[in-house]
Design an enzyme around this catalytic site. Structure first.
Site, PDB file in Angstrom:
ATOM      1  N   ASP A 141       0.833  -1.199   0.000  1.00 42.08           N
ATOM      2  CA  ASP A 141       0.000   0.000   0.000  1.00 42.08           C
ATOM      3  C   ASP A 141       0.873   1.256   0.000  1.00 42.08           C
ATOM      4  O   ASP A 141       0.472   2.310   0.479  1.00 42.08           O
ATOM      5  CB  ASP A 141      -0.910   0.003   1.230  1.00 42.08           C
ATOM      6  CG  ASP A 141      -2.026   1.031   1.125  1.00 42.08           C
ATOM      7  OD1 ASP A 141      -2.558   1.444   2.173  1.00 42.08           O
ATOM      8  OD2 ASP A 141      -2.344   1.447  -0.024  1.00 42.08           O
ATOM      9  N   LYS A 144       2.783   3.421  -5.699  1.00 42.96           N
ATOM     10  CA  LYS A 144       2.222   2.424  -6.635  1.00 42.96           C
ATOM     11  C   LYS A 144       3.239   1.991  -7.682  1.00 42.96           C
ATOM     12  O   LYS A 144       3.210   0.854  -8.126  1.00 42.96           O
ATOM     13  CB  LYS A 144       0.947   2.964  -7.298  1.00 42.96           C
ATOM     14  CG  LYS A 144      -0.055   3.527  -6.284  1.00 42.96           C
ATOM     15  CD  LYS A 144      -0.296   2.608  -5.084  1.00 42.96           C
ATOM     16  CE  LYS A 144      -0.894   3.374  -3.916  1.00 42.96           C
ATOM     17  NZ  LYS A 144      -0.885   2.600  -2.633  1.00 42.96           N
ATOM     18  N   ASP A 169      -3.239  -2.950  -2.564  1.00 39.80           N
ATOM     19  CA  ASP A 169      -4.290  -1.936  -2.599  1.00 39.80           C
ATOM     20  C   ASP A 169      -4.138  -1.072  -3.852  1.00 39.80           C
ATOM     21  O   ASP A 169      -3.063  -0.992  -4.449  1.00 39.80           O
ATOM     22  CB  ASP A 169      -4.199  -1.047  -1.343  1.00 39.80           C
ATOM     23  CG  ASP A 169      -5.413  -0.128  -1.202  1.00 39.80           C
ATOM     24  OD1 ASP A 169      -5.272   0.936  -0.575  1.00 39.80           O
ATOM     25  OD2 ASP A 169      -6.493  -0.467  -1.731  1.00 39.80           O
ATOM     26  N   ASN A 170      -5.237  -0.428  -4.271  1.00 42.27           N
ATOM     27  CA  ASN A 170      -5.207   0.622  -5.305  1.00 42.27           C
ATOM     28  C   ASN A 170      -4.774   0.170  -6.691  1.00 42.27           C
ATOM     29  O   ASN A 170      -4.161   0.948  -7.436  1.00 42.27           O
ATOM     30  CB  ASN A 170      -4.287   1.770  -4.888  1.00 42.27           C
ATOM     31  CG  ASN A 170      -4.567   2.260  -3.502  1.00 42.27           C
ATOM     32  OD1 ASN A 170      -3.732   2.128  -2.613  1.00 42.27           O
ATOM     33  ND2 ASN A 170      -5.748   2.814  -3.279  1.00 42.27           N
ATOM     34  N   GLU A 199     -11.405   4.273  -1.225  1.00 43.74           N
ATOM     35  CA  GLU A 199     -11.878   4.545   0.129  1.00 43.74           C
ATOM     36  C   GLU A 199     -12.723   5.819   0.201  1.00 43.74           C
ATOM     37  O   GLU A 199     -12.368   6.852  -0.346  1.00 43.74           O
ATOM     38  CB  GLU A 199     -10.698   4.654   1.106  1.00 43.74           C
ATOM     39  CG  GLU A 199      -9.554   5.550   0.686  1.00 43.74           C
ATOM     40  CD  GLU A 199      -8.460   4.812  -0.074  1.00 43.74           C
ATOM     41  OE1 GLU A 199      -8.737   3.776  -0.699  1.00 43.74           O
ATOM     42  OE2 GLU A 199      -7.323   5.300  -0.073  1.00 43.74           O
TER      43      GLU A 199
HETATM   44  O1  LIG Z   1      -0.282   6.734  -3.062  1.00 47.22           O
HETATM   45  C1  LIG Z   1      -0.903   6.179  -2.170  1.00 47.22           C
HETATM   46  N1  LIG Z   1      -0.285   5.623  -1.100  1.00 47.22           N
HETATM   47  C2  LIG Z   1       1.176   5.589  -1.007  1.00 47.22           C
HETATM   48  C3  LIG Z   1       1.848   6.801  -0.442  1.00 47.22           C
HETATM   49  C4  LIG Z   1       1.437   8.093  -0.774  1.00 47.22           C
HETATM   50  C5  LIG Z   1       2.136   9.188  -0.249  1.00 47.22           C
HETATM   51  C6  LIG Z   1       3.235   9.015   0.578  1.00 47.22           C
HETATM   52  C7  LIG Z   1       3.626   7.749   0.896  1.00 47.22           C
HETATM   53  C8  LIG Z   1       4.832   7.602   1.770  1.00 47.22           C
HETATM   54  N2  LIG Z   1       4.967   6.269   2.327  1.00 47.22           N
HETATM   55  C9  LIG Z   1       5.836   5.359   1.771  1.00 47.22           C
HETATM   56  C10 LIG Z   1       6.491   5.618   0.579  1.00 47.22           C
HETATM   57  C11 LIG Z   1       7.379   4.679   0.056  1.00 47.22           C
HETATM   58  C12 LIG Z   1       7.607   3.500   0.744  1.00 47.22           C
HETATM   59  N3  LIG Z   1       8.449   2.430   0.480  1.00 47.22           N
HETATM   60  N4  LIG Z   1       8.315   1.523   1.524  1.00 47.22           N
HETATM   61  C13 LIG Z   1       7.439   1.991   2.390  1.00 47.22           C
HETATM   62  C14 LIG Z   1       6.963   3.247   1.945  1.00 47.22           C
HETATM   63  C15 LIG Z   1       6.071   4.174   2.467  1.00 47.22           C
HETATM   64  C16 LIG Z   1       2.935   6.642   0.405  1.00 47.22           C
HETATM   65  C17 LIG Z   1      -2.397   6.144  -2.218  1.00 47.22           C
HETATM   66  C18 LIG Z   1      -3.067   7.141  -2.942  1.00 47.22           C
HETATM   67  C19 LIG Z   1      -4.467   7.148  -3.008  1.00 47.22           C
HETATM   68  C20 LIG Z   1      -5.176   8.211  -3.789  1.00 47.22           C
HETATM   69  C21 LIG Z   1      -4.771   9.544  -3.678  1.00 47.22           C
HETATM   70  C22 LIG Z   1      -5.435  10.522  -4.400  1.00 47.22           C
HETATM   71  C23 LIG Z   1      -6.504  10.180  -5.211  1.00 47.22           C
HETATM   72  F1  LIG Z   1      -7.161  11.141  -5.896  1.00 47.22           F
HETATM   73  C24 LIG Z   1      -6.908   8.859  -5.328  1.00 47.22           C
HETATM   74  C25 LIG Z   1      -6.234   7.867  -4.608  1.00 47.22           C
HETATM   75  C26 LIG Z   1      -5.219   6.161  -2.347  1.00 47.22           C
HETATM   76  C27 LIG Z   1      -4.543   5.160  -1.626  1.00 47.22           C
HETATM   77  O2  LIG Z   1      -5.244   4.186  -0.992  1.00 47.22           O
HETATM   78  C28 LIG Z   1      -3.139   5.142  -1.569  1.00 47.22           C
HETATM   79  O3  LIG Z   1      -2.531   4.124  -0.869  1.00 47.22           O
HETATM   80 MG   LIG Z   2      -3.954   2.574  -0.469  1.00 47.55          MG
END
Ligand SMILES: O=C(NCc1cccc(CNc2ccc3[nH]ncc3c2)c1)c1cc(-c2ccc(F)cc2)cc(O)c1O
Ligand SMILES: [Mg+2]
Length: 214
Positions: A141, A144, A169-170, A199
């Protein structure tokens, strides 16, 4: 300075949930996201699918990539057998700081190891640092565009065994098209799509469950 959305989410948990009650923490976050501010938690609809897969697998070793505020961490940890712990990786320190507090508020801190860092950096170290041979269950998650390189890294590092379950997810929104193409066309995986919605919205999204065949 103005608080962040994760900080406001934490405040909502502290105000509306009962300490030590994971279900109340899950409900408080969903309420906050439906009534105050959207946030990228897996949410209640996809969360129920996550619950059913975790229950079915009943894993002894669990990895989550992308903790965010700990919502899915709490959903998974609350279902694990006594003595089973999960490792969750979070790259963003501000997210990790909030997640630690939400996980602790749910009373699940003893079942969770939250590591601050990136998958690319940490996946190759997991065996030696945590004494794990293979994972029974992995929840993807995080970014992506990292899903595909990371599943290949799991294979290269020998972290998958016959029957390991990966749940992503996603896969529709924001989407992970290269990952989907890989797991659906590789003879080494048996893949299945669980349709749902992004979500807290009516937009299409879903989870992809892929079983490693060895
Ligand atoms: O992008 C997403 N999630 C990931 C994410 C995002 C930001 C920061 C991090 C920083 N955390 C991170 C990074 C790199 C990493 N490497 N190992 C661990 C690790 C941890 C992670 C996401 C977006 C949407 C979404 C947004 C907008 C929209 F319009 C529709 C849908 C919905 C989701 O359910 C999502 O999950
Ligand atoms: Mg997600």
């Amino acid at each position: 300075t103005r608080s962040t959305r994760p900080q406001r989410m934490l405040k909502a948990v502290q105000k509306n949930a009962t300490k030590g009650n994971p279900q109340s923490v899950i409900s408080a976050i969903d309420y906050f996201c439906k009534n105050s501010e959207w946030a990228m938690n897996v949410g209640d609809e996809k969360g129920s699918i996550l619950d059913s897969v975790v229950t079915e697998v009943n894993p002894s070793t669990v990895l989550e990539l992308g903790t965010y505020c700990g919502y899915s961490t709490v959903r998974i940890a609350r279902l694990l057998s006594p003595g089973t712990k999960l490792i969750t990786l979070e790259f963003n320190p501000a997210y990790a700081a909030v997640a630690r507090q939400i996980i602790a508020y749910a009373g699940l801190q003893d079942k969770v190891t939250l590591v601050e860092g990136s998958s690319g950096e940490w996946i190759p170290q997991i065996k030696e640092r945590f004494g794990i041979t293979t994972f029974d269950f992995i929840f993807l998650d995080h970014w992506k565009d990292q899903y595909l390189p990371d599943i290949k890294l799991f294979e290269e590092c020998g972290l998958l065994r016959k029957g390991s379950v990966l749940l992503a997810d996603n896969v529709i929104c924001p989407g992970a098209p290269d990952y989907l193409e890989y797991v659906r066309n590789s003879p080494r995986y048996e893949s299945r799509y669980y349709p749902a919605h992004l979500e807290y919205t009516k937009l299409e999204d879903g989870l992809e469950k892929s079983v490693f065949l060895g």
